[in-house]
Structure formats: C-alpha cells, structure tokens
Design an enzyme around this catalytic site. Sequence first.
Site, PDB file in Angstrom:
ATOM      1  CD  GLU A 199      24.907 -15.833 -75.801  1.00 67.78           C
ATOM      2  OE1 GLU A 199      23.847 -16.092 -76.269  1.00 67.78           O
ATOM      3  OE2 GLU A 199      25.788 -16.897 -75.529  1.00 67.78           O
TER       4      GLU A 199
ATOM      5  CD  GLU B 199      22.929 -18.227 -71.800  1.00 65.62           C
ATOM      6  OE1 GLU B 199      22.397 -19.231 -72.009  1.00 65.62           O
ATOM      7  OE2 GLU B 199      22.487 -17.120 -72.607  1.00 65.62           O
TER       8      GLU B 199
END
Length: 824
Positions: free
Chosen positions: A250, A181
């Site tokens: 995710e 991320e």
Amino acid sequence: MNSSNLIFLYFSLLFFTAFISATEVTHDGTAIKINGERKIILSGSIHYPRSTPKMWPDLIRKAKEGGLDAIETYVFWNAHEPLRRQYDFTGNLDLIRFLKTIQDEGLYSVLRIGPYVCAEWNYGGFPVWLHNQPGIEIRTANSVYMDEMQNFTTLIVDMVKQEKLFASQGGPIILAQIENEYGNVISSYGDAGKVYMNWCANMAESLDIGIPWIMCQENDAPQPIINTCNGWYCDQFTPNNENSPKMWTENWTGWFKSWGGKDPFRTAEDLAFAVARFFQNGGTFQNYYMYHGGTNFGRTAGGPYITTSYDYDAPLNEFGSLNQPKYGHLKELHGILHSIEKTITYGNISSIDFGNSVYATIYQLNDTSSCFFGNTNTTTDATVTYQGVDYNVPAWSVSILPDCKNVVYNTAKVNTQTDVMVKKINEAEDEPASLKWTWRPQVIDDTVVLGKGQVSASQLIDQKVTNDVSDYFWYMTSVNLDKDDPIWTDEMSLRVNGTGHILHAFVNGEYLGSQWASYGIFNYLFEKKIKFNPGNNQLTLLSATIGLQNYGARFDLIDTGLPGPIEIIGKKGDESIIKDLSKHKWSYKVGLNGLDNELIYADKKFASQWQSENLPINKLMTWYKTTFKAPFGEDPVVLDMQGLGKGLAWVNGNSLGRYWPSFIAEDGCSTEPCDYRGSYDNSKCVKNCGQPTQRWYHVPRSFMKEDDNELVLFEEFGGNPTLVNFQTIRPGSVCGSAYENRDMELSCYGRVISDIKFASFGDSQGTCGSFEKGSCEATNDALSIIQNACVGKESCTVPATKSVFGLTNCGEGVLKRLLVEAVC
C-alpha cells in the site's frame, strides 16, 4: 475433415493450451519470479464494489496504459455474505467477472482476501452478524471466529479455483493475501494473537493455491508467507526473511476523507519520489493504494464518518477520469522502471554517499549499468559529480539514469499536462436547474408518538444487534411522572450518553434536538432542557449510524447506538436529582417506514402516494422525488446536492450513498502553494476548508436509462431540494509543462483545443489557471507558436527547445520550461 481444417484445429489447440497453461509464480530474496524470471511489478488498487461493471474495463485499460502490471483488490466479506450463509456476487459484487476483466486486459491480479480489509469500509469488511455469534471473539484465537473466517476464505478460494483464475491454473492471480495489517494491533491480543496469526498462515497454505501468500504489516509472518509494507514511504522497509523480496502493498496515493474533514492532496512529485526511492533501495513490487478510489455506494462507507466519495486523490479520480498530472507523471516513471527491469533485478548493487542526504545507487549487470541519484534533503538542491560529469538533483527528488550517463527522469520535474475539471449543466433538460419535485413525509407517529416497536427489553441494547440492516434504530420508552415526584422541577433536562453517531430526540411527539460528532470521536453527551407532562410521557430516541468502525484493536467491540446511561435530571437550587432510565422497559424498531415500503422503487405499491403541492423546505425526515433525463454524451455525471442537509439518495433504485453537504469542512488550509518537499502526511497540502465536505455525488451512467430517470431522496435533517441538479464533469482547461529539451504534450481527450490562454518558454511560475511570466523567456512568440500548433486539434506535441522558441535571456543555471494553458 480436409488437411487445412486439421492444421487450423492443431494450431487452435496449441494456442488454447498456451493460453491456459500454468504460470509459475515463485520468489527469492530479490523479486517475485514469473516462470523463473525476476520481475518488477507495478500494481494498483481498484476495488470492484466502489465502481460498476461497466466502468471496470475502462478503469483497467487506463491502468494498463498507465504502465501497471497488476490490479489489486480486497474481497469484501460483509458485501458478499451480509446475512450468514446468504451470499451475493451480483452486479458490482461480481468478483469473478472483475478478475476476468483484469485477465482480458492481460494484467496480473493480487487478491487480498483478508477477510478483514479495513479500507475505510463499513466494519472493516466484517459482516455484523459475525459480532452477534455466541461465544465469538474476532481476530484472535477463537474457534467460532476462525471457523467463520475459514469458511468464507475457502469459499472465495474455491470460486476462484473453479474458474481457473490462479496463476498456477493459467489465470491472472499471482499473489494472495491473508489477514490485513494485523501486526499493527497484534500486541493487544497477547499470546492468543500470535496463535491466531500463525493459524492464519497455516490455514492459507493448506488451501493449496499454487502461488505465494503475503501478510502486510506483519513482521512476525512465518515462512513461507511474505511480509510486506504499507505506508507513504517504504524505502527503508526490510523483510523479515532473507528469502522474501522487498514488497510494498500500500503506497498511499493520497488519503481518505471524513465528514467535516479537509480534502487530502498528495503531489505527483512526492508520490513519484516515494516510488523511485523504493526501487532505488531494492524494492521490486509496489502497489498504489488507491489507483482508483471510487465511491462508497449504499451504506458501505466506514469510519464512522467516512464520506461517500473515496476519491483518495488517486491517479484515476472517483469518476474514472485521469487525475493529471499524477497519472501522467507516474506513467512516465513506470516506463523507465520497466526499461531497466533486468538490470535492477539481476544486477550487482553499489552505492555512493555524497553527504547531506545525497546518495547514488548503481545497478550493474555485465556491461550495462543503471543509476539512481537521490536527494532527501528537504530544502537544498544538490550537484552530484559522477564519472566526471555534474548532475543537478533537486531537493526531495530522485533522478534516474538508465545508462548512468543521461538523466531521463527526475521525480521533481513534471513533464505532463495538468487538467482543470469543470462542471456543465445537463443540456438534456429544458430547465436543468429547476427539477419538478414531489414529496411525502416519513411517517413516524407509531414510533415518536406511540412508541410502538418490534421488540422490547429492560435494558439498552447495542445497535449492532440488528446485524446492521439499516442506519436507523429507534429507542422508545414511557416515563410516568407526577408533580410529587422528587425529580419534578421547573428545570428538568434529558441527558443521553451517545456513541458519536447521530441522535435525534423526541418527547411526547415533539422534536427536542439532534447531536452528532466527527471522525475519531466515539462518544458525546446530549443534554437538553425538557418539559414533561404530569402522567405518562413518551420518550423516543433515533440513532442513525454513519458507518461502523473499521480499524483498531478490538474495533468490533466499540459501542454503537445508545449505550447509556439515559437520564432525566431535575435541578432544585444547587441540588441535582437524577432518574436513570437505562433499566426501563425499552421498545426497539429497526429502519424507516419509507424504506420498508420501498419508496425508492417506482414499481412498488406505495410509490404512487406522493404529493406535488406545498413542497416543504427544511422539514425533518421528508422524502422527495423527481424525474430527470440522462445528460448527453459520455462524460461522468454528478449530482449537486447543495441546499440539502443529510440523508440518502437513489437513482432508479440504485443507492448513491449517504449525502451530507451541510457538514462544512473544518479550517486549517494554507493559502501558500503546496510544497512537495518533505515527508507527506494527511495533514499536509489539504484543501476545501470552509466548504461543504462533499457537495457533488457520482451517478454512474449505468444507473441511468436513456429516457426518464427517477431520483429519490430521504432528507433526514431538513433541506431545500429545489437547488439539486445534475451536471457533467470534464476537463475545461489543460496545462502543458515541459522542461527544456522535452516534448510538451496537450490533449483534450477527444475534444478540440479551442484557445490558448497562456504560453511561455522561460522561467514562468504559477499553477494551472494562474501562470505568470517570470524574469526571462525566449525571443520567439510562444503564444502564436502554440496557437498554430494546437488550436483546432484534439491533441498536439511541441518540443520545448531553442530551435522552436529561440534563444532566451535567462541567466546561466536558470531552469527553463515551456508552460501552456489551453481551453478545451
């Protein structure tokens, strides 16, 4: 050697060669390709340190039975290298054993090395010693950091290579991830962030693992790295390169919980809707975060203020049991997606926009076609006319028609059972609710009264200097005051600038007070009136961390402990006089004597120095110990901590994590039933308001012995241990649901169905445990039909059809279903 032995050896060698032969993993702009074949891959996150090795085979088996193709895990740097160049891969940190368990079950693996992981894990997975390296800047183009990151990443890759676990070696790992991320924070690092991101990609590729690398949430990921999406919905995500498949690393099945926060809940209908939309819109790889959340054992919870439970409302609950109906509803979806894999990965795609947020996607391959009908309207059901046939598509749902004729699945129609979990007393104990306790005080005279520390400095230091070896860090100084001092008044107070973690303050050996914050709060002012003595005064402040920050740009630099200023304030009328103690000589001590003396272990020399008389209640910083027998059977075991304040717990020396049942969850829960329609976020459909944030704590059966076991508590705030007890948790009631012409299936998971409390085929309403008959139902007695079919059996299947239940008096267009509540 005779001929039969030669033949056996020949075929054995063939089998062995086939088993270890390399799997080619490549990709194009449509999908990941396994040995040249495009695949849809359904994956789920299971983090090995959040469970135990004895749980792993069962968790992975259930994931496979639930229709998954792969298991994803992070690699947790601070767990494996807690001190620089001191490694730990034992117990539930045995990464290789975990990967081999996945391989044994015939599943693929996705290895997210990071080594920054976030994951609501302490310090985002970074070892705190990293922060203390001279000249370091973390997650940017800094040679000190990059050298350490490369060292750990290479260590993991080499370990995995040595065991031949990459697919290119015949192993299960088909994808690997570097960083995590970073695109969410890269702008905060300027040009150095871009340099670092490209370095990560080049470093990863140089490790030559023979499978694709991915970067999640990184739109600038350079080729050949695949950039991927994280979020509650990723159907609108587009990769940054036409040669990269659309991947969702995710899919948040729920959310994490923080101390003082509400319980998250994401409906099975919405989660299935998100998955179906993703595949309708060209997705081919999807990973559930989490599929099993598990437990933050020890001091692994991050935040700060992340709870010990990391249940995440995942398809497998914290204890490894099925979270129904989420598990079953997704399992059915997975089977259907796999059945049309060839069509949706190789077929030509066309679409029809019916207006009002209703659309169809058609995949056609040769003479075969498969259809998705989607309705993203949040309130209005739709009727889709396709090839002359009308199809009803409920609001916020997707219907899947594998042959473009028959609807076999709709995300809003749950045809799987719901389980209501109940807790049972520990029948192995004669008096399960009355454990026999011993106790001892946490000896604090050296610190609180005498101010004796391990090191000293004429400044306030950040708690991270300790390398996070303990939650507890003592700040001690002496203050010499006399009545002629300008600050001396009858109205003096102590003011401390804290960092949001817990603070306990003592003056001259007397407890002054405590303060803490909540999730997302990084500072507060502690201020209490104080009475000093003329002459020397001892000021002792205990900082207790509740997990270190794990997310955000430069999160590693957020203060921990007591950064100051620390001041004495004297008030004379309207005038305030301030004496800043921040530059005083401070002594420091790490940890607690009880931990140093290893009170948590039964075989250590201090373990016998416990008292059985005059058990103190609600006494600050007290140790408690008791023995108990392991509950019978195989049901998960939980520890009820009602009555306690906040502290740490161990069973037979194994840390259960931090407990804090006195922290009550905030208000804000709705009394209305949760509506799955409309976009989900972590503030929707929350539960548990006004109750202890976490009352129950998982005790894995592998932590316990067959005979006597030992529970040790360190009670930091003060509480009543006499209410603590062990229980088991299992389904008490199960509720079946089947729409018309579907099968209603019930299972008590090896126990017998003992009673049927409700049964109706019609338009009954409500949730499991509170069903009510609607305005219409079938003519035959549904209750007696279900009783005859199910009572006395471990499981049963009953078709929800007119031939079984008779005609109904429901009007045209009424959606009929069979609802049943059974007792296990």
